[in-house]
Motif scaffolding. Structure first.
Motif, mmCIF file in Angstrom:
data_model
loop_
_atom_site.group_PDB
_atom_site.id
_atom_site.type_symbol
_atom_site.label_atom_id
_atom_site.label_comp_id
_atom_site.label_asym_id
_atom_site.label_seq_id
_atom_site.Cartn_x
_atom_site.Cartn_y
_atom_site.Cartn_z
ATOM 1 N N LEU A 1 0.834 -1.213 0.000
ATOM 2 C CA LEU A 1 0.000 0.000 0.000
ATOM 3 C C LEU A 1 0.866 1.259 0.000
ATOM 4 O O LEU A 1 0.515 2.262 -0.635
ATOM 5 C CB LEU A 1 -0.944 0.001 1.214
ATOM 6 N N ASP A 2 2.005 1.219 0.691
ATOM 7 C CA ASP A 2 2.916 2.390 0.693
ATOM 8 C C ASP A 2 3.443 2.656 -0.718
ATOM 9 O O ASP A 2 3.504 3.805 -1.160
ATOM 10 C CB ASP A 2 4.091 2.164 1.654
ATOM 11 N N LEU A 3 3.814 1.581 -1.410
ATOM 12 C CA LEU A 3 4.305 1.744 -2.787
ATOM 13 C C LEU A 3 3.171 2.246 -3.686
ATOM 14 O O LEU A 3 3.376 3.131 -4.533
ATOM 15 C CB LEU A 3 4.863 0.404 -3.293
ATOM 16 N N ALA A 4 1.973 1.704 -3.485
ATOM 17 C CA ALA A 4 0.813 2.135 -4.280
ATOM 18 C C ALA A 4 0.510 3.618 -4.048
ATOM 19 O O ALA A 4 0.110 4.335 -4.966
ATOM 20 C CB ALA A 4 -0.410 1.289 -3.936
ATOM 21 N N GLN A 5 0.723 4.056 -2.829
ATOM 22 C CA GLN A 5 0.517 5.482 -2.499
ATOM 23 C C GLN A 5 1.441 6.359 -3.357
ATOM 24 O O GLN A 5 1.025 7.400 -3.881
ATOM 25 C CB GLN A 5 0.810 5.672 -1.002
ATOM 26 N N ASP A 6 2.694 5.920 -3.533
ATOM 27 C CA ASP A 6 3.631 6.655 -4.401
ATOM 28 C C ASP A 6 3.142 6.639 -5.851
ATOM 29 O O ASP A 6 3.209 7.649 -6.548
ATOM 30 C CB ASP A 6 5.035 6.017 -4.345
ATOM 31 N N TYR A 7 2.657 5.474 -6.291
ATOM 32 C CA TYR A 7 2.156 5.398 -7.666
ATOM 33 C C TYR A 7 0.890 6.237 -7.849
ATOM 34 O O TYR A 7 0.657 6.784 -8.932
ATOM 35 C CB TYR A 7 1.924 3.941 -8.087
ATOM 36 N N ALA A 8 0.079 6.358 -6.800
ATOM 37 C CA ALA A 8 -1.122 7.209 -6.892
ATOM 38 C C ALA A 8 -0.697 8.656 -7.147
ATOM 39 O O ALA A 8 -1.341 9.364 -7.932
ATOM 40 C CB ALA A 8 -1.945 7.102 -5.613
ATOM 41 N N ALA A 9 0.400 9.085 -6.517
ATOM 42 C CA ALA A 9 0.907 10.454 -6.739
ATOM 43 C C ALA A 9 1.429 10.587 -8.173
ATOM 44 O O ALA A 9 1.155 11.580 -8.859
ATOM 45 C CB ALA A 9 1.999 10.763 -5.721
ATOM 46 N N VAL B 1 -16.822 7.058 -2.000
ATOM 47 C CA VAL B 1 -15.422 7.024 -2.472
ATOM 48 C C VAL B 1 -15.293 6.045 -3.647
ATOM 49 O O VAL B 1 -14.210 5.527 -3.918
ATOM 50 C CB VAL B 1 -14.444 6.661 -1.317
ATOM 51 N N ILE B 2 -16.400 5.816 -4.344
ATOM 52 C CA ILE B 2 -16.414 4.808 -5.413
ATOM 53 C C ILE B 2 -15.435 5.165 -6.536
ATOM 54 O O ILE B 2 -14.707 4.296 -7.037
ATOM 55 C CB ILE B 2 -17.865 4.611 -5.935
ATOM 56 N N GLN B 3 -15.361 6.442 -6.899
ATOM 57 C CA GLN B 3 -14.408 6.826 -7.952
ATOM 58 C C GLN B 3 -12.960 6.770 -7.439
ATOM 59 O O GLN B 3 -12.037 6.492 -8.211
ATOM 60 C CB GLN B 3 -14.735 8.224 -8.502
ATOM 61 N N ASP B 4 -12.765 7.023 -6.137
ATOM 62 C CA ASP B 4 -11.413 6.874 -5.559
ATOM 63 C C ASP B 4 -10.969 5.413 -5.631
ATOM 64 O O ASP B 4 -9.789 5.122 -5.854
ATOM 65 C CB ASP B 4 -11.385 7.323 -4.091
ATOM 66 N N GLN B 5 -11.919 4.493 -5.406
ATOM 67 C CA GLN B 5 -11.590 3.062 -5.508
ATOM 68 C C GLN B 5 -11.042 2.749 -6.905
ATOM 69 O O GLN B 5 -10.058 2.036 -7.050
ATOM 70 C CB GLN B 5 -12.828 2.197 -5.236
ATOM 71 N N VAL B 6 -11.701 3.303 -7.917
ATOM 72 C CA VAL B 6 -11.249 3.046 -9.292
ATOM 73 C C VAL B 6 -9.851 3.631 -9.496
ATOM 74 O O VAL B 6 -8.956 2.974 -10.048
ATOM 75 C CB VAL B 6 -12.252 3.643 -10.315
ATOM 76 N N GLU B 7 -9.655 4.859 -9.001
ATOM 77 C CA GLU B 7 -8.334 5.508 -9.163
ATOM 78 C C GLU B 7 -7.250 4.692 -8.448
ATOM 79 O O GLU B 7 -6.174 4.449 -9.006
ATOM 80 C CB GLU B 7 -8.388 6.933 -8.603
ATOM 81 N N MET B 8 -7.545 4.238 -7.220
ATOM 82 C CA MET B 8 -6.545 3.472 -6.465
ATOM 83 C C MET B 8 -6.289 2.102 -7.103
ATOM 84 O O MET B 8 -5.244 1.492 -6.880
ATOM 85 C CB MET B 8 -6.989 3.296 -5.004
ATOM 86 N N ALA C 1 -3.173 2.359 -9.178
ATOM 87 C CA ALA C 1 -1.980 2.499 -8.323
ATOM 88 C C ALA C 1 -1.622 1.177 -7.643
ATOM 89 O O ALA C 1 -0.445 0.775 -7.599
ATOM 90 C CB ALA C 1 -2.223 3.583 -7.279
ATOM 91 N N VAL C 2 -2.640 0.493 -7.119
ATOM 92 C CA VAL C 2 -2.389 -0.781 -6.418
ATOM 93 C C VAL C 2 -1.864 -1.836 -7.392
ATOM 94 O O VAL C 2 -0.972 -2.628 -7.067
ATOM 95 C CB VAL C 2 -3.684 -1.243 -5.699
ATOM 96 N N ARG C 3 -2.409 -1.833 -8.596
ATOM 97 C CA ARG C 3 -1.958 -2.836 -9.584
ATOM 98 C C ARG C 3 -0.551 -2.520 -10.058
ATOM 99 O O ARG C 3 0.237 -3.434 -10.315
ATOM 100 C CB ARG C 3 -2.991 -2.945 -10.708
ATOM 101 N N MET C 4 -0.204 -1.238 -10.130
ATOM 102 C CA MET C 4 1.194 -0.886 -10.450
ATOM 103 C C MET C 4 2.120 -1.409 -9.347
ATOM 104 O O MET C 4 3.176 -1.989 -9.623
ATOM 105 C CB MET C 4 1.343 0.642 -10.590
ATOM 106 N N ALA C 5 1.711 -1.222 -8.097
ATOM 107 C CA ALA C 5 2.546 -1.683 -6.975
ATOM 108 C C ALA C 5 2.680 -3.206 -6.983
ATOM 109 O O ALA C 5 3.779 -3.746 -6.770
ATOM 110 C CB ALA C 5 1.944 -1.208 -5.649
ATOM 111 N N ALA C 6 1.579 -3.901 -7.234
ATOM 112 C CA ALA C 6 1.621 -5.373 -7.246
ATOM 113 C C ALA C 6 2.540 -5.866 -8.359
ATOM 114 O O ALA C 6 3.366 -6.773 -8.156
ATOM 115 C CB ALA C 6 0.210 -5.937 -7.409
ATOM 116 N N LEU C 7 2.405 -5.264 -9.552
ATOM 117 C CA LEU C 7 3.248 -5.681 -10.681
ATOM 118 C C LEU C 7 4.718 -5.388 -10.385
ATOM 119 O O LEU C 7 5.601 -6.223 -10.651
ATOM 120 C CB LEU C 7 2.815 -4.941 -11.960
#
Ligand code: CP
Length: 315
Positions: free
Chosen positions: A19-27, A280-287, A290-296
């Motif tokens: 989640l920390d890495l995904a947070q960076d990708y969200a930015a 926060v439904i649209q935030d879920q889509v945005e995240m 980011a989360v999939r970038m972090a997982a990959l």
């Protein structure tokens, strides 16, 4: 780990790292130039045997933003339609040397089976009613951003729990992070034995929503009901649909979530779903991206380490 097949095998500190890495990708994703080279030279194949909008599009964007070569296999135009099996299809693609395979399949356990047959990293993008790990991770990041923490929250998961891989993955993840979980829905849509999983069960939505911090709605999964219990939509909305009146029983700052696709007027009132002060439904889509970038990214690092070199393709 080599694959991401479910939440079960992830430890709380591994979830936090992702989640920390995904947070960076969200930015990064909010910038005009969104590219990184974390997956440069790698090949990602999306194999979706079941329909998808959010998951497939976000894995494709995630792979491309990280610099991978991305191929979306068009299952409906493939030799699957001539009777080729899942495993033969996977072995065929595996022979083309992909590094990452993202798979959605209508049968529970199909993605785990496939992962045993290939020598690339496999990500479960949803298998039957079993697991949807990246959905739970993107939900977790959305909750953490909205509430400022991912522990000691009271979270209601509402609706068709029995057929939902989203509910199952969330139940495991949110439990691991020490939250209090309430499951709300008709008894006919509760999986057997779920009461033993340390959750509170409610058939009365008004009772179950009292004071909760997070309200997570689920889609009625009619395609998995095998002709069994299919409630009338009007009756279902009356008893289990989320509207402003029922939400008023939750904490004043409770957030509203739905993994999508949603049936407006069945699980959730359309106006409430669009209310950016609560939903926060649209935030879920945005995240999701980011989360999939972090997982990959994390799986690619593990892949490189297991292959004993710093970049895929290096001698
Ligand atoms: N939430 C989710 O998995 O949506 P899709 O079916 O559109 O991918």
């Amino acid at each position: 780990a080599r694959h991401l097949l479910g939440i079960d095998h992830l430890k709380p500190d591994e979830i936090t790292e992702l989640l920390d890495l995904a947070q960076d990708y969200a930015a990064l994703n909010r910038r005009t130039v969104k590219h990184s080279d974390a997956l440069a030279g790698m090949t990602l194949i999306n194999m979706f045997f079941e329909n998808s909008t959010r998951t497939q599009a976000s894995f494709e964007l995630a792979g491309k933003r990280l610099g991978a070569d991305v191929m979306n296999m068009a299952v409906s135009q493939s030799s699957v339609k001539k009777g080729e099996t899942l495993i033969d299809t996977a072995l065929t693609l595996n022979a083309m040397q992909p590094d990452l395979l993202v798979v959605r399949h209508p049968q529970s356990g199909a993605v785990n089976l496939l992962a045993e047959k290939v020598n690339c990293a496999v990500i479960n993008a949803g298998d039957g009613r079993h697991e949807h790990p990246t959905q739970a991770l993107l939900d977790a990041l959305t909750i953490r951003r909205a509430k400022g923490r991912l522990h000691r929250l009271t979270i209601a998961i509402c609706g068709d729990i029995a057929h939902s891989r989203v509910a199952r993955s969330n139940l495991i993840l949110l439990g691991k992070m020490e939250n209090r979980i309430r499951l709300i829905g008709p008894a006919t849509l509760m999986p057997a034995g779920v009461g033993d999983m340390g959750v509170e069960l409610f058939e009365d939505m008004r009772e179950g929503l009292k004071g909760v911090d997070v309200v997570m709605m689920l889609r009625l999964q009619k395609e998995r009901m095998d002709g069994g219990f299919i409630p009338s939509e009007r009756e279902y909305f009356h008893r289990f649909g989320l509207d402003a009146e029922k939400l008023a029983l939750a904490a004043p700052d409770a957030i509203v979530m739905h993994p999508g696709p949603m049936n407006r007027g069945v699980e959730i009132d359309g106006t409430l779903a669009d209310d950016i002060n609560r939903s926060v439904i649209q935030d879920q889509v945005e995240m999701g991206v980011a989360v999939r970038m972090a997982a990959l990214d994390l799986l690619a690092r593990n892949l490189r380490a297991s292959r004993g070199r710093t970049a895929v393709g290096e001698p």
